[in-house]
Design a protein around this motif. Structure first.
Motif, short mmCIF file in Angstrom:
data_model
loop_
_atom_site.label_atom_id
_atom_site.label_comp_id
_atom_site.label_asym_id
_atom_site.label_seq_id
_atom_site.Cartn_x
_atom_site.Cartn_y
_atom_site.Cartn_z
N MET A 1 -1.02 -42.64 92.48
CA MET A 1 -1.63 -41.34 92.56
C MET A 1 -3.13 -41.50 92.78
O MET A 1 -3.74 -42.41 92.25
N GLU A 2 -3.66 -40.58 93.52
CA GLU A 2 -5.09 -40.60 93.78
C GLU A 2 -5.78 -39.57 92.89
O GLU A 2 -5.38 -38.41 92.83
N ASN A 4 -8.41 -37.00 92.21
CA ASN A 4 -9.21 -36.15 93.10
C ASN A 4 -10.51 -35.66 92.46
O ASN A 4 -11.49 -35.49 93.17
N LEU A 55 1.90 -44.81 86.50
CA LEU A 55 1.61 -43.63 87.30
C LEU A 55 1.01 -43.98 88.66
O LEU A 55 0.62 -43.09 89.42
N ASN A 56 0.93 -45.26 88.98
CA ASN A 56 0.38 -45.76 90.25
C ASN A 56 -1.07 -45.34 90.46
O ASN A 56 -1.46 -44.98 91.57
N VAL A 57 -1.84 -45.38 89.41
CA VAL A 57 -3.28 -45.13 89.50
C VAL A 57 -3.96 -46.48 89.56
O VAL A 57 -3.87 -47.28 88.63
N GLU A 79 -1.40 -39.32 80.78
CA GLU A 79 -0.58 -38.64 81.79
C GLU A 79 -1.14 -37.27 82.11
O GLU A 79 -1.26 -36.88 83.28
N TYR A 83 -2.47 -36.01 85.77
CA TYR A 83 -1.86 -34.89 86.48
C TYR A 83 -2.86 -33.75 86.70
O TYR A 83 -2.85 -33.12 87.75
N CYS A 86 -5.06 -34.49 89.64
CA CYS A 86 -4.36 -34.42 90.93
C CYS A 86 -3.91 -32.99 91.24
O CYS A 86 -3.17 -32.78 92.19
N MET A 88 -1.71 -31.18 89.72
CA MET A 88 -0.27 -30.98 89.60
C MET A 88 -0.02 -29.86 88.60
O MET A 88 -0.70 -29.75 87.60
#
Length: 100
Positions: A1-2, A4, A55-57, A79, A83, A86, A88
């Motif tokens: 995740m990127e 932002n 979380l692929n950070v 988490e 989120y 991003c 979400m």
């Protein structure tokens, strides 16, 4: 995740943690302060880094102020901050998947 933008999760109450996450520069930069650093500092750091990895950070600046939170609380706060950063919402959270 990127990541932002800057996001925060948690409080400074006893048995909680405040996690702030912001865009990074190609790596994970972790700043940790804890009321139980001498006893559990390594475990806290490991929990935070494992959660970010799951979380692929891979690029973020993470600041954690821990007030004696349990591992499950640390995971939830990390988490939530990811989120939020991003954008979400409840409609696009991966329930039953990546959230464990």
């Amino acid at each position: 995740m990127e990541i932002n933008h800057i996001a925060v999760a948690g409080t400074l109450e006893s048995s909680d943690a405040m996690v702030t996450i912001e865009p990074g520069y190609g790596n994970i930069e972790l700043e940790l302060s804890s009321s139980v650093m001498n006893q559990y500092g390594r475990q806290i750091k490991e929990t935070i880094l494992q959660t970010l990895s799951r979380l692929n950070v891979h690029s973020a600046k993470v600041t954690v102020v821990d007030k004696g939170a349990l591992d499950c609380t640390l995971k939830a706060r990390v988490e939530c901050a990811v989120y939020r950063s991003c954008d979400m919402s409840n409609e696009n959270l991966p329930w039953g998947g990546i959230i464990q």
